[in-house]
Design a protein around this motif. Structure first.
Motif, mmCIF file in Angstrom:
data_model
loop_
_atom_site.group_PDB
_atom_site.id
_atom_site.type_symbol
_atom_site.label_atom_id
_atom_site.label_comp_id
_atom_site.label_asym_id
_atom_site.label_seq_id
_atom_site.Cartn_x
_atom_site.Cartn_y
_atom_site.Cartn_z
ATOM 1 N N PRO A 135 0.861 -1.240 -0.088
ATOM 2 C CA PRO A 135 0.046 0.277 0.191
ATOM 3 C C PRO A 135 0.962 1.264 0.028
ATOM 4 C CG PRO A 135 -0.586 -1.439 1.761
ATOM 5 C CD PRO A 135 0.533 -2.034 1.175
ATOM 6 N N PRO A 136 0.345 2.216 -0.524
ATOM 7 C CA PRO A 136 1.317 3.545 -0.613
ATOM 8 C C PRO A 136 1.938 4.084 0.568
ATOM 9 C CG PRO A 136 -0.617 3.678 -1.874
ATOM 10 C CD PRO A 136 -0.979 2.538 -1.192
ATOM 11 N N ARG A 137 1.370 4.019 1.579
ATOM 12 C CA ARG A 137 1.832 4.785 2.755
ATOM 13 C C ARG A 137 2.728 3.682 3.305
ATOM 14 N NH1 ARG A 137 0.606 9.548 4.816
ATOM 15 N NH2 ARG A 137 0.685 8.669 6.820
ATOM 16 N N GLN A 138 2.847 2.321 3.418
ATOM 17 C CA GLN A 138 3.828 1.256 3.674
ATOM 18 C C GLN A 138 4.832 1.605 2.920
ATOM 19 O OE1 GLN A 138 2.357 -2.519 4.056
ATOM 20 N NE2 GLN A 138 0.519 -2.077 5.778
ATOM 21 N N ARG A 139 4.679 1.716 1.714
ATOM 22 C CA ARG A 139 5.834 1.748 0.748
ATOM 23 C C ARG A 139 6.574 3.020 0.891
ATOM 24 N NH1 ARG A 139 3.416 2.968 -4.447
ATOM 25 N NH2 ARG A 139 2.387 0.794 -4.154
ATOM 26 N N ALA A 140 5.964 4.343 1.134
ATOM 27 C CA ALA A 140 6.600 5.133 1.588
ATOM 28 C C ALA A 140 7.384 5.210 2.672
ATOM 29 C CB ALA A 140 5.577 6.582 1.567
ATOM 30 N N ALA A 141 6.753 4.723 3.671
ATOM 31 C CA ALA A 141 7.481 4.668 5.153
ATOM 32 C C ALA A 141 8.721 3.717 4.930
ATOM 33 C CB ALA A 141 6.526 3.895 6.077
ATOM 34 N N VAL A 142 8.767 2.427 4.325
ATOM 35 C CA VAL A 142 9.701 1.461 3.899
ATOM 36 C C VAL A 142 10.710 2.555 3.210
ATOM 37 C CG1 VAL A 142 10.631 -0.285 2.755
ATOM 38 C CG2 VAL A 142 8.537 -0.482 4.494
ATOM 39 N N LEU A 143 10.396 2.929 2.113
ATOM 40 C CA LEU A 143 11.418 3.866 1.235
ATOM 41 C C LEU A 143 12.222 4.947 2.122
ATOM 42 C CD1 LEU A 143 9.651 3.790 -2.095
ATOM 43 C CD2 LEU A 143 11.686 2.442 -1.612
ATOM 44 N N LEU A 144 11.381 5.797 2.799
ATOM 45 C CA LEU A 144 12.043 6.678 3.650
ATOM 46 C C LEU A 144 13.032 6.303 4.621
ATOM 47 C CD1 LEU A 144 9.018 9.070 3.860
ATOM 48 C CD2 LEU A 144 11.046 9.725 2.593
ATOM 49 N N ARG A 145 12.569 5.441 5.280
ATOM 50 C CA ARG A 145 13.148 4.788 6.292
ATOM 51 C C ARG A 145 14.732 3.978 5.862
ATOM 52 N NH1 ARG A 145 14.621 5.067 10.344
ATOM 53 N NH2 ARG A 145 14.392 3.337 11.646
#
Length: 188
Positions: free
Chosen positions: A138-148
């Motif tokens: 999902p977009p929010r999980q993808r964003a969190a993983v990529l940012l971290r």
């Protein structure tokens, strides 16, 4: 004085220099967010225009973080909005048959046989598998993983980029990583 740059011209040149310096890095991040090179370029352009329009409200020091935040929120809105629905064909994908998950599994490279540890082809195959798995988050999980983990931001920095709490960053990152592990293990 003739030939002097006006304040607006200096700001434009400063922004152009920022784009030259950070454009490739932002495009790579966008590609990992949306999983398509064309959409990644659109996402970067959209985020840069939104940032440029904010003008003096965005300081030079925080510009890259601001653009990334705009990219994350824009990609999430694209995912939810009619733009994405309009571009998808209704029903099953005729190229994938009736079961898209089975077709993806068929197309996934077999990673059980490892090539030479320095074989560049195996590295590319692994990267492609990881990018395909990231696209399924999902977009929010993808964003969190990529940012971290891709940009190596702290939990607090990631929370600021996503405009959420540190606890939400932790849970989204944890869920995203667990899903990625499960998908990658299933593909081995």
């Amino acid at each position: 004085m003739e030939g002097d740059l006006a304040d607006g011209d200096l700001a434009d040149e400063d922004f152009a220099e920022f784009v030259r310096r950070c454009g490739t890095r932002l495009t790579r991040f966008a590609y990992l967010l949306v999983g398509d090179a064309g959409q990644a370029e659109d996402l970067v352009q959209t985020a840069l225009v939104k940032t440029w329009l904010r003008g003096a409200h965005v300081t030079a020091d925080g510009r890259e973080a601001y653009v990334r935040r705009v990219m994350v929120t824009t990609s999430v809105s694209w995912w939810r909005g009619p733009r994405w629905r309009r571009e998808r064909l209704p029903g099953p994908d005729p190229d994938l048959g009736t079961d898209p998950a089975a077709a993806r599994a068929r197309d996934r490279p077999d990673l059980t046989e490892r090539a030479d540890p320095v074989d560049e082809t195996s590295l590319v195959d692994e990267r492609d598998v990881l990018v395909a798995a990231l696209r399924q988050l999902p977009p929010r999980q993808r964003a969190a993983v990529l940012l971290r983990h891709y940009l190596a931001l702290t939990e607090a920095e990631t929370a600021a980029e996503l405009r959420c709490s540190v606890g939400t960053v932790k849970s989204q990152t944890s869920r995203g990583l667990a899903t990625l592990r499960a998908m990658l293990e299933a593909g081995r």
